[in-house]
Design an enzyme around this catalytic site. Structure first.
Site, PDB file in Angstrom:
ATOM      1  N   TYR A 118       0.866  -1.191   0.000  1.00 38.17           N
ATOM      2  CA  TYR A 118       0.000   0.000   0.000  1.00 38.17           C
ATOM      3  C   TYR A 118       0.897   1.234   0.000  1.00 38.17           C
ATOM      4  O   TYR A 118       1.913   1.272   0.705  1.00 38.17           O
ATOM      5  CB  TYR A 118      -0.875   0.015   1.265  1.00 38.17           C
ATOM      6  CG  TYR A 118      -1.635   1.313   1.427  1.00 38.17           C
ATOM      7  CD1 TYR A 118      -2.927   1.447   0.931  1.00 38.17           C
ATOM      8  CD2 TYR A 118      -1.047   2.420   2.057  1.00 38.17           C
ATOM      9  CE1 TYR A 118      -3.622   2.638   1.058  1.00 38.17           C
ATOM     10  CE2 TYR A 118      -1.742   3.612   2.184  1.00 38.17           C
ATOM     11  CZ  TYR A 118      -3.020   3.718   1.683  1.00 38.17           C
ATOM     12  OH  TYR A 118      -3.701   4.903   1.795  1.00 38.17           O
ATOM     13  N   GLU A 206      -3.407   7.651  -4.034  1.00 42.67           N
ATOM     14  CA  GLU A 206      -3.393   6.414  -3.256  1.00 42.67           C
ATOM     15  C   GLU A 206      -3.269   5.226  -4.207  1.00 42.67           C
ATOM     16  O   GLU A 206      -4.101   5.049  -5.098  1.00 42.67           O
ATOM     17  CB  GLU A 206      -4.680   6.281  -2.439  1.00 42.67           C
ATOM     18  CG  GLU A 206      -4.684   5.054  -1.548  1.00 42.67           C
ATOM     19  CD  GLU A 206      -5.987   4.896  -0.771  1.00 42.67           C
ATOM     20  OE1 GLU A 206      -7.057   4.804  -1.406  1.00 42.67           O
ATOM     21  OE2 GLU A 206      -5.933   4.877   0.467  1.00 42.67           O
TER      22      GLU A 206
END
Ligand code: GDP
Ligand code: MN
Length: 397
Positions: A118, A206
């Site tokens: 991530y 993101e």
């Protein structure tokens, strides 16, 4: 302004971030053509079909599917296009899918398993600095990771005076457990990603997951991008990426009319000039036992046309039981605004929602007289409390 995954990836690619390649399609036929083209470019015969909507968690909702041949591309694309995709991040009705991204399958089997990380770049408002947040636990809900295993989430704060430093990119690669080629690839990835974020004036990039392929390439498989609306004037190409179908239709209409409108859940519509006064008015409504149905700043020029447009917007919300107009006449004269309200009211014929108007400032007394003598079902007030009491009375009726 939020972007679709495929648009975010275009921006990433333009800054040298390696991405999972893909082409966008609006029909099953386009999807098949896209898949053929990708196979020519990349050599992979397997593709992932990904719903393009402004919401995450598409995989969980059935909006991301693997197709192993062109027939499957066609049937899966046909199923996803036009569906109402419900994900943990949408409402219960879901979001209508207008387009899919046909992407190369990058999870090819190899000696090593692919790994998912991530990574996001965002502004840390507490420190006023940009921050890279990252974790070894990619591919899943970062919220769950934050709750259950917060020690697996790392942060790197960037000093605005010197920018992202080499040691920081290396620390990220190290904390993600990388070495050799993958380590070098990751530092390059981090630099390119940070550049994409800053040069596009974004508030969020993101990437979940960032993928390490079995041959040690680091690439963005997903992209969630939020651009700063206030900087869009210097990025005409990004501004053109706006997909109004993904936005609240009333807010889109308000934007076109130059009104600053945010839809809320309450029962009292408000029309105010100035953001600060709008906040105070929302507090006032709560105090009166109501809930604001919207935030609406009509700005400095509250003429009849704008006032009418604002009324129209507020009245589109069936939950609205009363409207509170709260205008401070500093630059604009209250009697002008009052005249605007009276004209708008007359133009609209009937409005069956009670209206309470508070005008304060230059010529407030003339304005009150104008409204009181207009013969319309509009109550006027000069004091804040007076307005609140009248809202309360209307709601308790
Ligand atoms: P999200 O669910 O909206 O976050 O959509 P993502 O783009 O993150 O995709 C969801 C999941 O689909 C990813 O976490 C991957 O596990 C999977 N996925 C994405 N691309 C591929 C691919 O090329 N091949 C395979 N097999 N799975 C993929
Ligand atoms: Mn994702």
């Amino acid at each position: 302004m939020n972007l679709h995954e495929y648009q975010g990836k275009e921006i990433l690619n333009s800054f040298g971030v390696r991405i999972q390649r893909g082409l966008v399609a609006s029909t099953p036929e386009e999807a098949v053509n896209a898949a053929k083209k990708l196979t020519e470019e990349t050599g992979t015969g397997w593709h992932v079909i990904k719903a393009q909507v402004h919401a995450g968690g598409r995989g969980k909702g059935g909006g991301v599917k693997l197709a192993k041949n062109l027939d499957e591309v066609k049937t899966i694309a046909g199923k996803i296009i036009g569906m109402n995709l419900v994900t943990p991040q949408t409402s219960a009705e879901g979001k209508k899918v207008h387009q899919v991204l046909i992407a190369e399958d990058v999870y090819y089997p190899g000696d090593n398993e692919p790994e998912e990380y991530y990574m996001s770049v965002l502004l840390n408002r507490a420190t006023g600095r940009n921050m890279i947040m990252y974790s070894t636990e990619g591919g899943m809900d970062i919220e769950t990771v934050a709750e259950e295993t917060p020690h697996l989430i790392f942060h790197e704060e960037i000093d605005p005076a010197v920018g992202l430093q080499g040691f920081q990119a290396r620390r990220i690669a190290f904390n993600l457990g990388l070495s050799g080629t993958a380590f070098k690839e990751m530092t390059k990835f981090v630099f390119a990603l940070y550049k994409a974020y800053t040069n596009s004036d974004s508030s969020l990039f993101e990437i979940n997951p960032v993928l390490k392929t079995s041959d040690d390439k680091i690439m963005a498989v997903d992209a969630k991008v939020s651009l700063d609306d206030n900087a869009l004037f210097r990025h005409k190409d990004y501004a053109a990426m706006r997909d109004k179908r993904e936005e609240n239709p009333v807010e889109v209409e308000a934007g076109e009319k130059g009104l600053n409108y945010v839809d809320l859940d309450g029962n009292v519509g408000c029309m105010v000039n100035g953001a600060g006064l709008a906040m105070a008015t929302m507090d006032l409504i709560k105090q009166a036992g109501g809930e604001p149905a919207n935030f609406l700043d009509v700005g400095g020029t509250a003429d009849a046309e704008r006032v009418e447009a604002a009324f129209n917007l507020i009245l589109k919300d069936p939950a609205v039981k009363a409207i509170l107009v709260n205008i401070f006449g500093g630059i604009v004269r209250c009697d002008r605004v009052a005249q605007g309200i009276v004209d708008a009211y007359k133009n609209m014929g009937t409005i069956d929602v009670p209206i309470i108007v508070r005008l304060q400032g230059t010529n407030a007394d003339i304005a009150k007289e104008l409204i009181d003598n207009s013969g319309l079902d509009v109550q006027s007030a000069i004091e804040f409390q007076e307005a609140a009491d009248k809202v309360q009375a209307v709601l308790n009726k």
